[in-house]
Scaffold this motif. Structure first.
Motif, PDB file in Angstrom:
ATOM      1  N   LEU A 285       0.362   4.093  -4.880  1.00 43.27           N
ATOM      2  CA  LEU A 285      -0.288   5.249  -5.491  1.00 43.27           C
ATOM      3  C   LEU A 285       0.756   6.203  -6.053  1.00 43.27           C
ATOM      4  O   LEU A 285       0.583   6.773  -7.134  1.00 43.27           O
ATOM      5  CB  LEU A 285      -1.138   5.945  -4.433  1.00 43.27           C
ATOM      6  CG  LEU A 285      -2.322   6.753  -4.923  1.00 43.27           C
ATOM      7  CD1 LEU A 285      -3.271   5.863  -5.676  1.00 43.27           C
ATOM      8  CD2 LEU A 285      -3.034   7.366  -3.733  1.00 43.27           C
TER       9      LEU A 285
ATOM     10  N   PHE B  90       2.965   9.780 -14.583  1.00 45.60           N
ATOM     11  CA  PHE B  90       2.743  10.995 -15.377  1.00 45.60           C
ATOM     12  C   PHE B  90       4.054  11.498 -15.975  1.00 45.60           C
ATOM     13  O   PHE B  90       4.045  12.210 -16.975  1.00 45.60           O
ATOM     14  CB  PHE B  90       2.115  12.089 -14.509  1.00 45.60           C
ATOM     15  CG  PHE B  90       0.634  11.957 -14.392  1.00 45.60           C
ATOM     16  CD1 PHE B  90      -0.171  11.958 -15.526  1.00 45.60           C
ATOM     17  CD2 PHE B  90       0.031  11.834 -13.154  1.00 45.60           C
ATOM     18  CE1 PHE B  90      -1.536  11.840 -15.418  1.00 45.60           C
ATOM     19  CE2 PHE B  90      -1.339  11.705 -13.040  1.00 45.60           C
ATOM     20  CZ  PHE B  90      -2.130  11.704 -14.179  1.00 45.60           C
TER      21      PHE B  90
ATOM     22  N   PHE C 119      -1.120   8.237 -16.400  1.00 44.22           N
ATOM     23  CA  PHE C 119      -1.325   7.635 -15.097  1.00 44.22           C
ATOM     24  C   PHE C 119      -0.960   6.158 -15.179  1.00 44.22           C
ATOM     25  O   PHE C 119      -1.380   5.475 -16.104  1.00 44.22           O
ATOM     26  CB  PHE C 119      -2.800   7.807 -14.730  1.00 44.22           C
ATOM     27  CG  PHE C 119      -3.142   7.410 -13.338  1.00 44.22           C
ATOM     28  CD1 PHE C 119      -2.464   7.927 -12.265  1.00 44.22           C
ATOM     29  CD2 PHE C 119      -4.176   6.526 -13.106  1.00 44.22           C
ATOM     30  CE1 PHE C 119      -2.789   7.568 -10.969  1.00 44.22           C
ATOM     31  CE2 PHE C 119      -4.520   6.166 -11.821  1.00 44.22           C
ATOM     32  CZ  PHE C 119      -3.821   6.690 -10.751  1.00 44.22           C
TER      33      PHE C 119
ATOM     34  N   ALA D  58      -5.231  14.826 -17.601  1.00 49.61           N
ATOM     35  CA  ALA D  58      -4.470  14.344 -16.441  1.00 49.61           C
ATOM     36  C   ALA D  58      -5.235  14.547 -15.148  1.00 49.61           C
ATOM     37  O   ALA D  58      -4.956  13.877 -14.155  1.00 49.61           O
ATOM     38  CB  ALA D  58      -3.125  15.061 -16.376  1.00 49.61           C
TER      39      ALA D  58
ATOM     40  N   PRO E  91      -7.798  11.116 -13.504  1.00 47.89           N
ATOM     41  CA  PRO E  91      -7.453  10.113 -12.485  1.00 47.89           C
ATOM     42  C   PRO E  91      -7.334  10.714 -11.087  1.00 47.89           C
ATOM     43  O   PRO E  91      -7.534  10.014 -10.098  1.00 47.89           O
ATOM     44  CB  PRO E  91      -6.099   9.568 -12.955  1.00 47.89           C
ATOM     45  CG  PRO E  91      -5.888  10.061 -14.312  1.00 47.89           C
ATOM     46  CD  PRO E  91      -6.793  11.199 -14.572  1.00 47.89           C
ATOM     47  N   LEU E  92      -7.022  12.031 -11.023  1.00 51.84           N
ATOM     48  CA  LEU E  92      -6.843  12.652  -9.708  1.00 51.84           C
ATOM     49  C   LEU E  92      -8.109  12.567  -8.863  1.00 51.84           C
ATOM     50  O   LEU E  92      -8.037  12.538  -7.639  1.00 51.84           O
ATOM     51  CB  LEU E  92      -6.433  14.117  -9.869  1.00 51.84           C
ATOM     52  CG  LEU E  92      -5.014  14.361 -10.380  1.00 51.84           C
ATOM     53  CD1 LEU E  92      -4.700  15.835 -10.341  1.00 51.84           C
ATOM     54  CD2 LEU E  92      -4.009  13.601  -9.535  1.00 51.84           C
TER      55      LEU E  92
ATOM     56  N   VAL F  83      -7.417   9.505  -7.191  1.00 58.41           N
ATOM     57  CA  VAL F  83      -6.125   9.465  -6.503  1.00 58.41           C
ATOM     58  C   VAL F  83      -6.122  10.359  -5.269  1.00 58.41           C
ATOM     59  O   VAL F  83      -5.645   9.951  -4.212  1.00 58.41           O
ATOM     60  CB  VAL F  83      -4.999   9.900  -7.464  1.00 58.41           C
ATOM     61  CG1 VAL F  83      -3.700  10.072  -6.708  1.00 58.41           C
ATOM     62  CG2 VAL F  83      -4.838   8.885  -8.563  1.00 58.41           C
TER      63      VAL F  83
ATOM     64  N   PHE G 298      -8.010   8.854  -2.201  1.00 61.07           N
ATOM     65  CA  PHE G 298      -7.322   7.646  -1.743  1.00 61.07           C
ATOM     66  C   PHE G 298      -6.011   8.019  -1.080  1.00 61.07           C
ATOM     67  O   PHE G 298      -5.694   7.561   0.025  1.00 61.07           O
ATOM     68  CB  PHE G 298      -7.048   6.695  -2.921  1.00 61.07           C
ATOM     69  CG  PHE G 298      -8.221   5.813  -3.263  1.00 61.07           C
ATOM     70  CD1 PHE G 298      -9.503   6.201  -2.940  1.00 61.07           C
ATOM     71  CD2 PHE G 298      -8.038   4.616  -3.914  1.00 61.07           C
ATOM     72  CE1 PHE G 298     -10.585   5.404  -3.260  1.00 61.07           C
ATOM     73  CE2 PHE G 298      -9.114   3.803  -4.231  1.00 61.07           C
ATOM     74  CZ  PHE G 298     -10.380   4.191  -3.906  1.00 61.07           C
ATOM     75  N   GLY G 299      -5.214   8.868  -1.746  1.00 62.71           N
ATOM     76  CA  GLY G 299      -3.933   9.276  -1.190  1.00 62.71           C
ATOM     77  C   GLY G 299      -4.112   9.953   0.150  1.00 62.71           C
ATOM     78  O   GLY G 299      -3.390   9.660   1.109  1.00 62.71           O
TER      79      GLY G 299
ATOM     80  N   TYR H 180      -6.553   6.231 -21.423  1.00 58.72           N
ATOM     81  CA  TYR H 180      -6.195   4.849 -21.108  1.00 58.72           C
ATOM     82  C   TYR H 180      -5.175   4.840 -19.997  1.00 58.72           C
ATOM     83  O   TYR H 180      -4.127   5.483 -20.105  1.00 58.72           O
ATOM     84  CB  TYR H 180      -5.651   4.140 -22.349  1.00 58.72           C
ATOM     85  CG  TYR H 180      -6.763   3.770 -23.286  1.00 58.72           C
ATOM     86  CD1 TYR H 180      -7.533   2.657 -23.033  1.00 58.72           C
ATOM     87  CD2 TYR H 180      -7.063   4.563 -24.377  1.00 58.72           C
ATOM     88  CE1 TYR H 180      -8.580   2.321 -23.860  1.00 58.72           C
ATOM     89  CE2 TYR H 180      -8.105   4.243 -25.211  1.00 58.72           C
ATOM     90  CZ  TYR H 180      -8.866   3.114 -24.955  1.00 58.72           C
ATOM     91  OH  TYR H 180      -9.900   2.787 -25.753  1.00 58.72           O
ATOM     92  N   VAL H 181      -5.488   4.124 -18.937  1.00 55.05           N
ATOM     93  CA  VAL H 181      -4.584   4.065 -17.800  1.00 55.05           C
ATOM     94  C   VAL H 181      -3.279   3.407 -18.237  1.00 55.05           C
ATOM     95  O   VAL H 181      -3.293   2.339 -18.847  1.00 55.05           O
ATOM     96  CB  VAL H 181      -5.233   3.267 -16.647  1.00 55.05           C
ATOM     97  CG1 VAL H 181      -4.237   3.015 -15.552  1.00 55.05           C
ATOM     98  CG2 VAL H 181      -6.419   4.025 -16.126  1.00 55.05           C
TER      99      VAL H 181
END
Lengths: 149, 531
Positions: free
Chosen positions: A84, A91, A96, B3, B6-7, B10, B13-14, B81-82
């Motif tokens: 992760l 970034f 990501f 940005a 995705p957090l 994330v 999960f983190g 896009y990842v």
């Protein structure tokens, strides 16, 4: 009860010899994941297989001292966490999961930027996760057998 | 702002990974008990102070997620896009879609998650390994965020699986025989559903060569909307997702699984999981990937009506409070699917788009409201169960005097779901019924109104047995639930009251854009940009 103390010494010695090689092969598959077929997941499965071999040969009681619950949890969480983190560090390069390390020359071990790091993280995560699942299943079997006798 | 998207996945999960690591770090874990194997479990159990730190971490992660979700609500977000691999033309990379519908869903998911984790602060104290609960909870929340943000079919499937697998473990969390049985049933049926979804995704991929939802939608007409392969894929996807949404006749797992879980998890499962993994995905697939046709619309309407009616009748006969709530979830989910089905029918037959929009708005508003009041009811059932030690309605009684805050919030929830004005449930049901009537489906509108009466009956029964009357044996010693549990209940009760009153501003800000996403697909592509 006999099987909980493991198999015969022939099996134990063979397993002791072989399991190290299996683990190293797993690491190799994970490390060259960006160059050849394989990768973190396949490598992790091979790593877990070496652990499974130890559990089968030496029995659950002995292996639970070496492969503790806690170690499995920490390795599992650390692998996932590093993966992760690598994704988040993307970034730095703008997005990501972007590859933030120079990718280097193709077909060399030192190439692919962040991909080998991710592969190693997956290697640890999958190895610990699968081994942990196997240990949990073997623990379940032990108690159910004991309750019968 | 891009940005931040995705957090949403994330952060939980983190936090889950950090939580597991912290709970097991040698310095932090309780010293290993003297020798032997049995110490294995104890060794990884952190002490009470660590418990609080870990719970605080979980709460902070969910709170951060909720704030991000609120911040995204008004943001203007383009294609994400990842890894920056894809572009709009090829659409080969992994795309995250944060359009109006996804924004609405992440707000709902994180709102219920926040309240549930606050509630579980006190509620989960009687369990061991709370850190494991919190880690699984965070994984489930993050995965649901992933489901609604995924712009391609395969990632949606992967996140569906993560959410499902963590929910199997959470249903079995109490480790009693009944809970293990429910979890096993849920596991088997859930896996069958997932397998069907995967088959559907595979067929669509082989037909179009793309996984990106917008791209698949664009390429499907070339294959032919009614070619056998597309119909097979649609059947697999609709069947699998209807199972995840617990539509009758795919509902058998829900009445066992939802009541067996700890109360905060029941609230999450009934409040958001069947919606994010079931109804949301169903709507996305039908409206934005396959494109609404009269056949799909007929399937949605049939599933909706049958679930609504059967769920109501099964709920009416229940004496177990949590089982009653679970059956009522099936019935209320039927409303949402019915509204979507009628909207799809209107879009497919070229009917009035405004009426279709009204139906979709009703469905989405009911989805939001159901998340609020069903979570509220499940949480209050949890605190009643904790205080009285029973889930049977007849053994409760007189709780208004014993547990005033819980009873008041429970009553608000019951009145909302029963559709009493001016609470939110009344408006969403009214909008759905008006929408059905305007669409010319008078029979369906009458059935929806009839089911609303049945729902009222069912919740009058709850109030009569649990809240009114003389305190029975089990209720005599009940006391008010701990403060953190009451905070969770009050928060949701406030949402129920405010959402009903703030209907019109909410439509402009939140529901309007979400409505456009589902409507827009009939005419043109909406793979994430809502211009």
């Amino acid at each position: 009860m006999k099987q909980h103390h493991g198999m015969t010494s022939i099996v134990k010695n063979t397993a002791r010899l072989v399991s190290g090689f299996i683990a190293v092969f797993g690491l190799y598959v994970a490390l060259t994941g960006h160059l050849a077929p394989g990768g973190g997941f396949a490598g992790g499965v091979i790593l877990a297989a070496s652990g499974v071999l130890i559990v089968l040969a030496f029995g659950r009681r002995f292996s639970a001292k070496v492969i503790t619950d806690r170690a499995v949890h920490i390795a599992d969480a650390a692998g996932a966490g590093v993966f992760l983190l690598v994704a988040l560090l993307g970034f730095l390069a703008g997005a990501f999961f972007a590859n933030f390390i120079p990718t280097g020359e193709p077909h060399h071990l030192k190439s692919g930027g962040a991909i080998p790091i991710s592969n190693l993280a997956i290697f640890v995560k999958v190895g610990a996760g699968l081994l942990g699942a196997f240990m949990a299943l073997s623990a379940f079997r032990l108690t159910s057998k004991e309750s019968k006798t | 702002m891009d940005a931040l998207v995705p957090l949403l996945v994330v952060v939980p999960f983190g936090a889950a990974f950090i939580l597991v690591a912290l709970a097991n770090l040698p310095g932090l874990a309780r010293r290993r008990a003297e020798g032997g194997e049995s110490a294995g479990d104890l060794a990884s159990a952190p002490g009470p102070r660590r418990h609080r730190v870990l719970s605080l971490l979980a709460c902070a992660a969910v709170l951060a997620n909720f704030i991000i979700a609120l911040a995204l609500l008004r943001a203007d977000i383009g294609h994400i896009y990842v890894g920056g691999w894809g572009d709009e033309k090829s659409a080969l990379g992994i795309e995250l879609v944060c359009d109006g519908l996804a924004k609405l869903m992440v707000v709902i998911i994180n709102m219920v998650a926040l309240v549930s984790i606050i509630f579980s602060w006190s509620y989960m104290r009687r369990f061991t390994k709370v850190w494991l609960f919190e880690a699984l909870f965070l994984l489930m929340t993050g995965a649901m965020n992933g489901v609604v943000l995924a712009g391609d079919l395969f990632n949606m499937y992967v996140f569906l699986e993560i959410a499902a697998i963590s929910s199997y473990a959470l249903v079995a969390f109490g480790c009693e025989a009944e809970e293990l049985e429910a979890a096993f049933k849920y596991l088997i049926l859930g896996t069958v559903g997932s397998a069907f979804i995967l088959v559907g995704v595979t067929i669509l991929y082989s037909l179009t060569g793309h996984l990106n939802m917008a791209k698949v939608h664009e390429l499907l007409p070339a294959v032919g909307q009614t070619s056998p392969a597309v119909l097979l894929a649609a059947a697999a996807l609709l069947g699998g997702l209807a199972l995840k949404a617990a539509m009758v006749p795919f509902h058998a797992w829900l009445p066992d699984a939802h009541p067996s879980a700890p109360a905060p998890i029941s609230a999450m499962l009934s409040g958001v999981l069947i919606k994010a993994a079931g109804i949301y995905a169903l709507a996305r697939i039908v409206f934005n990937v396959l494109g609404p046709t009269t056949e799909y619309a007929a399937i949605l309407m049939a599933l909706g009506v049958v679930s609504m009616v059967v769920g109501m009748f099964l709920a009416l006969g229940q004496q177990d409070f949590k089982r009653l709530l679970a059956y009522s979830s099936i019935s209320q989910a039927g409303y949402i699917v019915l509204a979507f089905g009628v909207a799809a029918h209107l879009l497919a037959t070229g009917g009035d788009r405004n009426i279709a929009g009204l139906c979709i708005f009703g469905g989405l508003f009911h989805l939001f409201n159901h998340a609020a009041f069903k979570s509220l009811l499940f949480l209050s059932s949890g605190s009643i169960e904790q205080q009285t030690g029973t889930r049977m309605l007849k053994e409760m009684g007189g709780l208004t005097r014993r547990m005033p805050v819980t009873s008041f919030c429970c009553r608000i929830g019951a009145l909302s779901i029963a559709g009493v004005p001016p609470l939110n449930g009344f408006f969403s049901k009214l909008i759905i019924i008006i929408g059905l009537a305007l669409a010319g489906q008078l029979v369906l509108a009458a059935i929806a109104a009839g089911v609303a009466v049945g729902t009222l009956l069912m919740y009058v029964k709850v109030q009569r047995y649990a809240l009114e009357g003389e305190p029975s044996g089990a209720a005599a010693n009940a006391r008010e639930a701990p403060a953190m549990m009451c905070v969770g209940l009050v928060l949701l009760a406030v949402v129920c009251v405010v959402a009903g009153l703030a209907l019109l501003p909410l439509r402009d800000v939140v529901f309007g854009p979400a409505e456009d996403v589902l409507l827009g697909a009939a005419g043109k592509l909406t793979g994430g940009l809502t211009p």
